[in-house]
Design a protein around this motif. Structure first.
Motif, PDB file in Angstrom:
ATOM      1  N   THR A   1       0.837  -1.198   0.000  1.00  0.00           N
ATOM      2  CA  THR A   1       0.000   0.000   0.000  1.00  0.00           C
ATOM      3  C   THR A   1       0.873   1.249   0.000  1.00  0.00           C
ATOM      4  O   THR A   1       1.731   1.411   0.863  1.00  0.00           O
ATOM      5  CB  THR A   1      -0.945   0.022   1.216  1.00  0.00           C
ATOM      6  OG1 THR A   1      -1.801  -1.126   1.161  1.00  0.00           O
ATOM      7  CG2 THR A   1      -1.806   1.284   1.203  1.00  0.00           C
ATOM      8  N   SER A   2       0.648   2.116  -0.958  1.00  0.00           N
ATOM      9  CA  SER A   2       1.415   3.362  -1.065  1.00  0.00           C
ATOM     10  C   SER A   2       0.812   4.427  -0.159  1.00  0.00           C
ATOM     11  O   SER A   2      -0.342   4.320   0.268  1.00  0.00           O
ATOM     12  CB  SER A   2       1.415   3.836  -2.516  1.00  0.00           C
ATOM     13  OG  SER A   2       1.916   5.147  -2.618  1.00  0.00           O
ATOM     14  N   ASP A   3       1.593   5.481   0.117  1.00  0.00           N
ATOM     15  CA  ASP A   3       1.046   6.607   0.874  1.00  0.00           C
ATOM     16  C   ASP A   3       0.248   7.557  -0.026  1.00  0.00           C
ATOM     17  O   ASP A   3      -0.349   8.514   0.446  1.00  0.00           O
ATOM     18  CB  ASP A   3       2.166   7.393   1.573  1.00  0.00           C
ATOM     19  CG  ASP A   3       3.215   7.901   0.579  1.00  0.00           C
ATOM     20  OD1 ASP A   3       2.967   7.847  -0.651  1.00  0.00           O
ATOM     21  OD2 ASP A   3       4.275   8.347   1.037  1.00  0.00           O
ATOM     22  N   TYR A   4       0.241   7.240  -1.342  1.00  0.00           N
ATOM     23  CA  TYR A   4      -0.544   7.974  -2.343  1.00  0.00           C
ATOM     24  C   TYR A   4      -0.129   9.452  -2.490  1.00  0.00           C
ATOM     25  O   TYR A   4      -0.835  10.232  -3.102  1.00  0.00           O
ATOM     26  CB  TYR A   4      -2.044   7.898  -2.035  1.00  0.00           C
ATOM     27  CG  TYR A   4      -2.554   6.481  -1.991  1.00  0.00           C
ATOM     28  CD1 TYR A   4      -2.646   5.722  -3.159  1.00  0.00           C
ATOM     29  CD2 TYR A   4      -2.926   5.897  -0.780  1.00  0.00           C
ATOM     30  CE1 TYR A   4      -3.097   4.414  -3.118  1.00  0.00           C
ATOM     31  CE2 TYR A   4      -3.369   4.580  -0.741  1.00  0.00           C
ATOM     32  CZ  TYR A   4      -3.460   3.850  -1.909  1.00  0.00           C
ATOM     33  OH  TYR A   4      -3.901   2.553  -1.871  1.00  0.00           O
ATOM     34  N   LYS A   5       1.020   9.839  -1.937  1.00  0.00           N
ATOM     35  CA  LYS A   5       1.495  11.211  -2.111  1.00  0.00           C
ATOM     36  C   LYS A   5       2.053  11.424  -3.505  1.00  0.00           C
ATOM     37  O   LYS A   5       2.097  12.543  -4.004  1.00  0.00           O
ATOM     38  CB  LYS A   5       2.550  11.528  -1.046  1.00  0.00           C
ATOM     39  CG  LYS A   5       1.983  11.580   0.376  1.00  0.00           C
ATOM     40  CD  LYS A   5       3.075  11.912   1.390  1.00  0.00           C
ATOM     41  CE  LYS A   5       2.508  11.982   2.803  1.00  0.00           C
ATOM     42  NZ  LYS A   5       3.555  12.286   3.812  1.00  0.00           N
ATOM     43  N   GLU A   6       2.489  10.334  -4.122  1.00  0.00           N
ATOM     44  CA  GLU A   6       2.980  10.409  -5.487  1.00  0.00           C
ATOM     45  C   GLU A   6       2.695   9.086  -6.182  1.00  0.00           C
ATOM     46  O   GLU A   6       2.535   8.050  -5.540  1.00  0.00           O
ATOM     47  CB  GLU A   6       4.477  10.723  -5.522  1.00  0.00           C
ATOM     48  CG  GLU A   6       5.344   9.692  -4.794  1.00  0.00           C
ATOM     49  CD  GLU A   6       6.817  10.033  -4.888  1.00  0.00           C
ATOM     50  OE1 GLU A   6       7.256  10.429  -5.985  1.00  0.00           O
ATOM     51  OE2 GLU A   6       7.519   9.907  -3.877  1.00  0.00           O
TER      52      GLU A   6
ATOM     53  N   LYS B   1       3.675   5.969  -7.924  1.00  0.00           N
ATOM     54  CA  LYS B   1       4.861   5.139  -8.083  1.00  0.00           C
ATOM     55  C   LYS B   1       4.502   3.674  -7.893  1.00  0.00           C
ATOM     56  O   LYS B   1       3.498   3.347  -7.252  1.00  0.00           O
ATOM     57  CB  LYS B   1       5.950   5.549  -7.077  1.00  0.00           C
ATOM     58  CG  LYS B   1       5.551   5.349  -5.621  1.00  0.00           C
ATOM     59  CD  LYS B   1       6.695   5.733  -4.681  1.00  0.00           C
ATOM     60  CE  LYS B   1       6.299   5.530  -3.218  1.00  0.00           C
ATOM     61  NZ  LYS B   1       7.397   5.885  -2.299  1.00  0.00           N
ATOM     62  N   LYS B   2       5.318   2.825  -8.478  1.00  0.00           N
ATOM     63  CA  LYS B   2       5.101   1.388  -8.339  1.00  0.00           C
ATOM     64  C   LYS B   2       5.601   0.930  -6.976  1.00  0.00           C
ATOM     65  O   LYS B   2       6.673   1.335  -6.520  1.00  0.00           O
ATOM     66  CB  LYS B   2       5.835   0.636  -9.451  1.00  0.00           C
ATOM     67  CG  LYS B   2       5.667  -0.875  -9.367  1.00  0.00           C
ATOM     68  CD  LYS B   2       6.144  -1.567 -10.634  1.00  0.00           C
ATOM     69  CE  LYS B   2       7.620  -1.433 -10.837  1.00  0.00           C
ATOM     70  NZ  LYS B   2       8.105  -2.204 -11.991  1.00  0.00           N
ATOM     71  N   VAL B   3       4.818   0.090  -6.315  1.00  0.00           N
ATOM     72  CA  VAL B   3       5.183  -0.431  -4.994  1.00  0.00           C
ATOM     73  C   VAL B   3       5.439  -1.927  -5.115  1.00  0.00           C
ATOM     74  O   VAL B   3       4.583  -2.670  -5.604  1.00  0.00           O
ATOM     75  CB  VAL B   3       4.068  -0.173  -3.955  1.00  0.00           C
ATOM     76  CG1 VAL B   3       4.475  -0.732  -2.599  1.00  0.00           C
ATOM     77  CG2 VAL B   3       3.765   1.314  -3.857  1.00  0.00           C
ATOM     78  N   THR B   4       6.609  -2.360  -4.715  1.00  0.00           N
ATOM     79  CA  THR B   4       6.953  -3.784  -4.737  1.00  0.00           C
ATOM     80  C   THR B   4       7.343  -4.231  -3.337  1.00  0.00           C
ATOM     81  O   THR B   4       7.630  -3.409  -2.462  1.00  0.00           O
ATOM     82  CB  THR B   4       8.117  -4.062  -5.710  1.00  0.00           C
ATOM     83  OG1 THR B   4       9.266  -3.318  -5.273  1.00  0.00           O
ATOM     84  CG2 THR B   4       7.753  -3.650  -7.125  1.00  0.00           C
TER      85      THR B   4
ATOM     86  N   ASN C   1       6.648  -9.067  -8.504  1.00  0.00           N
ATOM     87  CA  ASN C   1       5.612  -8.176  -9.019  1.00  0.00           C
ATOM     88  C   ASN C   1       5.102  -8.668 -10.377  1.00  0.00           C
ATOM     89  O   ASN C   1       3.890  -8.703 -10.628  1.00  0.00           O
ATOM     90  CB  ASN C   1       6.157  -6.757  -9.152  1.00  0.00           C
ATOM     91  CG  ASN C   1       5.098  -5.770  -9.613  1.00  0.00           C
ATOM     92  OD1 ASN C   1       4.182  -5.429  -8.880  1.00  0.00           O
ATOM     93  ND2 ASN C   1       5.221  -5.296 -10.848  1.00  0.00           N
TER      94      ASN C   1
END
Length: 231
Positions: A21-26, A28-31, A103
């Protein structure tokens, strides 16, 4: 044993969710971090045993109804498959790239899963009569304009009947085809029952046919609901 296994699976799925889960500030792909793949012999054996129990001894896991959002269940299964199939030496020799490799692996797993469930239902073309209706597989008359479809009469807040099939039209109006003494008929049902039909269709996507069956339509706390009382 079942509770312990369910607890382990739940914790792993939650950990996967948090890790991906990303912080959604930018954007980007999260692995997965490489620490997920830094496995000593003891940890690797645990993953192998989980894989054996879930995938070998119980290889019909995907037939279980896991809810609408099954992504992390698929990722969990993909993780077991990945660790089981990638040799320990190969994984450790290129540890920093394992997140990228996994991924790609789980993306394919998700693609295969959704291709499989989307192909469960066959969509058959229909030919409309001049009056704007077609005949369904049970011989019932179904209007393209749902406003012309008769409403199901439910007296005294409840009714039991044999439902042959159920669905929604292009405007989201729920309908059911019911077997009656003089034939089969398609009726509009209350809009609140759309959720019940979504559940029936959801089971169908997983290869489980809930209809035909005896169904009880009833009102509870002012809201319409339905329950299958005899399959």
């Amino acid at each position: 044993m079942e509770d312990m296994l369910a607890g382990i699976i739940t914790k792993l799925m939650k950990a996967l969710s948090e890790a991906l889960t990303s912080d959604y500030k930018e954007l980007k792909k999260v692995t997965l971090d490489s620490k997920w793949f830094r496995l000593d012999d003891r940890k690797r054996k645990i993953y192998h045993k989980l894989h054996n129990v879930i995938m070998v001894l119980n290889n019909s896991w995907y037939k279980a109804y896991a809810g609408t959002y099954s992504d992390y269940l698929i990722l969990f299964i993909a993780l077991l498959e990945y660790i089981n199939n990638v040799p320990a030496e190969e994984m450790q020799s290129n540890i920093n790239m394992q997140g990228e490799y996994f991924n790609s692996f789980c993306t394919e797993a998700l693609k295969e899963h959704f291709t499989r469930i989307h192909n469960k239902l066959n969509i058959e073309p229909v030919t409309l009569k001049d009056e704007g209706y077609y005949i369904d597989n049970y011989g019932a008359k179904v209007f393209a304009d749902s406003r012309k479809q008769p409403a199901l009469i439910i007296e005294n807040g409840q009714r039991e009947c044999k439902v042959l099939c159920a669905g929604v039209d292009m405007n989201g109006v729920p309908t059911v085809t019911i077997a009656e003494e003089d034939g089969n008929y398609c009726y509009r049902i209350p809009q609140e029952l759309s959720k019940w039909i979504e559940l029936i269709v959801g089971y169908k996507l997983y290869g489980i046919d809930k209809l035909p069956a005896m169904v009880k339509f009833y009102k509870h706390n002012g809201i319409w609901d339905a329950i299958i009382i005899e399959g």
